[in-house]
Design a protein around this motif. Structure first.
Motif, mmCIF file in Angstrom:
data_model
loop_
_atom_site.group_PDB
_atom_site.id
_atom_site.type_symbol
_atom_site.label_atom_id
_atom_site.label_comp_id
_atom_site.label_asym_id
_atom_site.label_seq_id
_atom_site.Cartn_x
_atom_site.Cartn_y
_atom_site.Cartn_z
ATOM 1 N N SER A 82 0.830 -1.184 0.069
ATOM 2 C CA SER A 82 0.110 0.048 -0.116
ATOM 3 C C SER A 82 1.012 1.256 0.166
ATOM 4 O O SER A 82 0.408 2.230 -0.726
ATOM 5 N N ILE A 83 1.984 1.126 0.463
ATOM 6 C CA ILE A 83 2.739 2.157 0.772
ATOM 7 C C ILE A 83 3.310 2.702 -0.732
ATOM 8 O O ILE A 83 3.459 3.736 -1.173
ATOM 9 N N ILE A 84 3.802 1.738 -1.593
ATOM 10 C CA ILE A 84 4.149 2.021 -2.810
ATOM 11 C C ILE A 84 2.983 2.600 -3.712
ATOM 12 O O ILE A 84 3.231 3.511 -4.524
ATOM 13 N N VAL A 85 1.827 1.880 -3.577
ATOM 14 C CA VAL A 85 0.869 2.302 -4.338
ATOM 15 C C VAL A 85 0.419 3.747 -4.101
ATOM 16 O O VAL A 85 0.318 4.467 -5.066
ATOM 17 N N LEU A 86 0.348 4.223 -2.769
ATOM 18 C CA LEU A 86 -0.176 5.492 -2.326
ATOM 19 C C LEU A 86 1.076 6.528 -2.737
ATOM 20 O O LEU A 86 0.755 7.638 -3.206
ATOM 21 N N ARG A 87 2.229 6.076 -2.607
ATOM 22 C CA ARG A 87 3.131 7.060 -3.101
ATOM 23 C C ARG A 87 3.227 7.588 -4.341
ATOM 24 O O ARG A 87 3.573 8.851 -4.662
ATOM 25 N N PHE A 88 2.838 6.597 -5.325
ATOM 26 C CA PHE A 88 2.925 7.007 -6.582
ATOM 27 C C PHE A 88 1.565 7.247 -7.148
ATOM 28 O O PHE A 88 1.285 7.367 -8.395
ATOM 29 N N GLN A 89 0.439 7.473 -6.297
ATOM 30 C CA GLN A 89 -0.964 8.045 -6.726
ATOM 31 C C GLN A 89 -0.722 9.497 -6.757
ATOM 32 O O GLN A 89 -0.108 10.035 -6.195
ATOM 33 N N GLN A 90 -1.660 10.019 -7.689
ATOM 34 C CA GLN A 90 -1.738 11.460 -7.514
ATOM 35 C C GLN A 90 -2.382 12.146 -6.428
ATOM 36 O O GLN A 90 -3.334 11.454 -5.801
ATOM 37 N N GLN A 91 -2.031 13.219 -6.105
ATOM 38 C CA GLN A 91 -2.622 13.829 -4.809
ATOM 39 C C GLN A 91 -4.129 14.441 -5.020
ATOM 40 O O GLN A 91 -4.387 15.049 -6.084
ATOM 41 N N LYS A 92 -5.347 13.787 -4.341
ATOM 42 C CA LYS A 92 -6.555 13.961 -4.708
ATOM 43 C C LYS A 92 -6.957 15.345 -4.351
ATOM 44 O O LYS A 92 -7.907 15.868 -4.845
ATOM 45 N N VAL A 93 -6.181 16.011 -3.447
ATOM 46 C CA VAL A 93 -6.639 17.205 -2.812
ATOM 47 C C VAL A 93 -6.734 18.396 -4.001
ATOM 48 O O VAL A 93 -7.430 19.028 -4.343
ATOM 49 N N ASP A 94 -5.380 18.356 -4.702
ATOM 50 C CA ASP A 94 -5.053 19.256 -5.477
ATOM 51 C C ASP A 94 -5.184 18.760 -7.071
ATOM 52 O O ASP A 94 -4.675 19.340 -7.935
ATOM 53 N N ALA A 95 -5.678 17.751 -7.117
ATOM 54 C CA ALA A 95 -5.895 17.414 -8.522
ATOM 55 C C ALA A 95 -6.937 18.242 -9.266
ATOM 56 O O ALA A 95 -7.841 18.503 -8.893
ATOM 57 N N PRO A 96 -6.536 18.395 -10.574
ATOM 58 C CA PRO A 96 -7.426 19.029 -11.528
ATOM 59 C C PRO A 96 -8.870 18.620 -12.017
ATOM 60 O O PRO A 96 -8.910 17.109 -11.907
ATOM 61 N N VAL A 97 -9.545 18.981 -12.135
ATOM 62 C CA VAL A 97 -11.062 18.408 -12.440
ATOM 63 C C VAL A 97 -10.871 17.596 -13.849
ATOM 64 O O VAL A 97 -10.522 18.139 -14.840
ATOM 65 N N PRO A 98 -11.258 16.176 -13.870
ATOM 66 C CA PRO A 98 -11.023 15.654 -15.141
ATOM 67 C C PRO A 98 -12.164 16.035 -15.933
ATOM 68 O O PRO A 98 -13.299 16.367 -15.677
ATOM 69 N N VAL A 99 -11.728 15.823 -17.433
ATOM 70 C CA VAL A 99 -12.868 16.213 -18.387
ATOM 71 C C VAL A 99 -13.612 14.938 -18.669
ATOM 72 O O VAL A 99 -13.407 13.876 -18.018
ATOM 73 N N ALA A 100 -14.498 15.096 -19.533
ATOM 74 C CA ALA A 100 -15.617 14.005 -19.860
ATOM 75 C C ALA A 100 -14.936 12.779 -20.189
ATOM 76 O O ALA A 100 -15.483 11.714 -19.685
ATOM 77 N N GLY A 101 -13.828 12.775 -21.035
ATOM 78 C CA GLY A 101 -13.196 11.523 -21.221
ATOM 79 C C GLY A 101 -12.597 10.508 -20.031
ATOM 80 O O GLY A 101 -12.070 9.568 -20.422
ATOM 81 N N GLY A 102 -12.495 11.294 -18.735
ATOM 82 C CA GLY A 102 -11.732 10.762 -17.713
ATOM 83 C C GLY A 102 -10.541 11.002 -17.488
ATOM 84 O O GLY A 102 -9.668 10.635 -16.218
#
Length: 653
Positions: free
Chosen positions: A408-428
């Protein structure tokens, strides 16, 4: 018959349900618990969970039967191996200061069903562990009084001749668990104060053992005439390491208590480091004085320290050792009873376990229902069951939790920060970053194709890369990976790394003994799976990590968690097949609970939007353009507000 088969879309949604992650609150410091524990409180809780009866029993057993005086080296290696797992817990405990320990860490990064299974196994681990310690506590106290309690019970109550049940009901073990349950239900501060008292007595006895032990030490006991320092060689040291590793199980109580810490971002990492360091030092130093006081091959495995003082003419010291052992077991009991209801609370609060266990008492601010119910269950186990055969089960649950937390440490460390993430467009896919520099806000004309290439190269060099994206230095060589979502390749690489680790450890453990592989195939498989492990590690490293945060972060990611994964899997495969059989049965019971209750009552399930049927209309205009009209399908009797009736024909003239 084909109509009864599930559609691919349904299977996809089902898999998404199983792997959905927990949505964390904006304010993670908000809690219904009482944040009253300091760094010292958490440190003593961790020491109480690790320095138990193992200090008084395990050291002598490993020294005599497995490693000799080299048990010191075994504890050093085991302490380092435990440090890898402890650092993973420290990072999660600081970043996610919520109760639940390994369950919570897995839920926020890997997925729901994996988190439930981890929590389900940890639940059994704490129940059996607490009951086993209570029976050991009862037996130790009984031995001081020449087994009068046992003889009285067998005479007046009788002897049971039933498989899996104890020879006689252990009322003393059940009683001590009920008393401990009552104290735990009074609140975290009372539990912490009681743990302080027992820990202080235990550490005082350990200090006495070390001082007297070094006074009575005889270096000749490590000499060649007594078999030398490492009579069982390197294999004995490594076998001793596998056994000594379980002595450090217990630091996860600190992570489970992070929701009651005043400043978890600082207190949790410090408490884990301090408690693990002190516990490792205690185990190493006690092993030194024990093997220097008397020859290692003459130790009594059941009561090595007390017997060593008795043989050196200090029989009175045995009573101090017995008092220290009982106090140490009391701290382990408190640690188990403190952690278990909080993990059950976290599962119930998320809807994966029965909601009644999420109730928190308004005055004591503890999950009193979970404390009482599981305290009674633990007392029942200690009263009637023979837990000797089930004690090995504790190892597999702990090691599995360590493995998933490291992944989980590896997965979390390479995930995008959800707080400051830009809003995704319709395509995802995430929307591109706005251009920076002189080209933003003004148009510039480039005459030649080479000028345009220079512009593209300059933009790429200035591009801000998110966590999970391929590093710029590797893009020319691994350009085909840049088309994936950020973190997608890392997740696949983590799965590949774990599969390679399982195969590699299986060859190491079973290759020569059970599989009887010839030398060439044994070596070839080791090389292949080692390459798979290393390539997965390099592929993870080739991606961007999250930048340093204000909370603690484990160094050398992904190397440190990967080493922890390999070690945990290796130790799991060293366990007996009966342990794996019991583990499989318990997992099946857990899956019944999850699919019968958890998956339907999960809070994440309630957050999911309900799927809507949509209709699409295509209109071809005289110019040749194609327009798509998408709208929700409403009941024919009530058209959607603001939209034309779906039964009417769309047209544009």
């Amino acid at each position: 018959m084909a109509r009864w088969l599930p559609r691919s879309a349904d299977l996809t949604r089902f898999c998404q349900k199983l792997n959905r992650v927990k949505t964390l609150e904006d304010d993670m410091m908000e809690t219904s618990f009482n944040r009253c524990l300091s760094t010292i409180d958490l440190t003593l809780l961790g020491i109480g969970g690790m320095v138990g009866s193992g200090l008084y029993v395990l050291t002598g057993t490993v020294a005599k039967e497995i490693a000799g005086p080299a048990v010191i080296v075994s504890f050093i290696i085991a302490g380092f191996a435990s440090l890898l797992a402890a650092l993973c817990y420290a990072e999660f405990g600081a970043r996610v200061p919520k109760t639940g320990s390994a369950y919570m860490f897995t839920y926020v990064s890997v997925g729901e069903i994996w988190a439930f299974l981890i929590g389900w196994n940890v639940l059994l681990e704490y129940m059996i562990g607490g009951a086993a310690v209570a029976r050991a506590w009862s037996g130790y106290l009984d031995s001081i009084f020449n087994h009068k309690i046992k003889n009285f019970t067998e005479t007046h109550v009788g002897i049971w001749q039933v498989p899996f049940l104890a020879r006689y009901p252990d009322f003393l073990a059940a009683a001590v668990l009920l008393v401990a349950t009552a104290f735990i239900s009074f609140g975290a501060k009372v539990s912490s104060w009681l743990n302080h008292v027992f820990s202080a007595i235990s550490m005082g006895v350990i200090l006495f053992i070390l001082i007297m032990g070094f006074i009575l030490a005889q270096p000749k006991n490590w000499g060649a005439q007594e078999g030398g320092f490492a009579p069982y060689g390197l294999s004995g040291i490594m076998a001793g390491t596998a056994t000594c590793f379980y002595a450090f199980v217990g630091f996860d109580v600190i992570a489970a208590s992070s929701e009651e810490a005043r400043n978890p971002q600082r207190a949790v990492p410090r408490a884990i480091a301090f408690s693990l360091g002190l516990a490792t030092g205690a185990y190493i130093l006690v092993s030194v004085v024990l093997t220097l006081m008397v020859p290692w091959h003459t130790l009594d495995p059941d009561s090595a320290l007390a017997d060593a003082f008795y043989r050196r003419g200090y029989a009175w010291a045995g009573f101090l050792v017995a008092a220290g052992s009982i106090c140490a077991m009391n701290t382990v009991l408190l640690s188990n009873l403190f952690s278990l209801p909080r993990i059950v609370y976290a599962m119930a609060e998320d809807g994966l376990f029965f909601r009644v266990f999420s109730q928190v008492h308004p005055r004591t601010q503890v999950p009193v229902v979970g404390i009482v119910v599981f305290g009674l269950l633990m007392a029942l186990l200690a009263l009637v069951f023979d837990l000797e055969a089930l004690v090995q089960f504790l190892s597999i649950g702990t090691l599995l939790a360590y493995t998933f937390v490291a992944a989980s440490i590896i997965v979390l460390r390479f995930q995008q920060q959800k707080v400051d993430a830009p809003v995704p467009v319709a395509g995802g896919r995430p929307s591109p970053e706005p251009c920076e520099g002189p080209s933003a806000g003004e148009l510039k004309e480039y005459e030649s194709f080479s000028d345009k290439l220079q512009l593209v190269d300059r933009d790429k060099s200035k591009e801000h890369r998110e966590p999970g994206q391929l590093k710029a230095a590797f893009e020319p060589y691994l350009e085909f990976l840049s088309d994936f979502y950020p973190g997608e390749v890392v997740t696949v690489a983590v799965v590949t790394l774990m599969v390679s680790a399982i195969c590699l450890c299986s060859i190491l453990v079973f290759g020569n003994t059970h599989l009887h592989l010839p030398t060439w195939s044994y070596s070839l498989l080791l090389i292949l799976f080692s390459l798979g492990f290393l390539l997965s590690l390099l592929l993870i490293w080739a991606h961007e990590q999250q930048r340093s945060t204000q909370t603690f972060q484990i160094p050398l990611v992904p190397l440190s968690p990967a080493l922890s994964i390999v070690l945990n899997i290796y130790l799991m495969l060293k366990l007996s097949y009966m342990t794996w059989l019991r583990f499989a049965i318990w997992l099946l019971l857990g899956l019944l609970v999850y699919f019968g209750y958890g998956i339907w009552h999960s809070k994440e399930n309630l957050r999911e939007p309900r799927p809507q049927r949509v209709s699409a209309r295509y209109v071809v205009f005289p110019s040749g353009s194609l327009e798509e009209r998408v709208q929700a399908v409403q009941p024919s009797s009530q058209p959607a507000a603001g939209l034309p009736d779906t039964n009417t024909e769309d047209c544009k003239r």
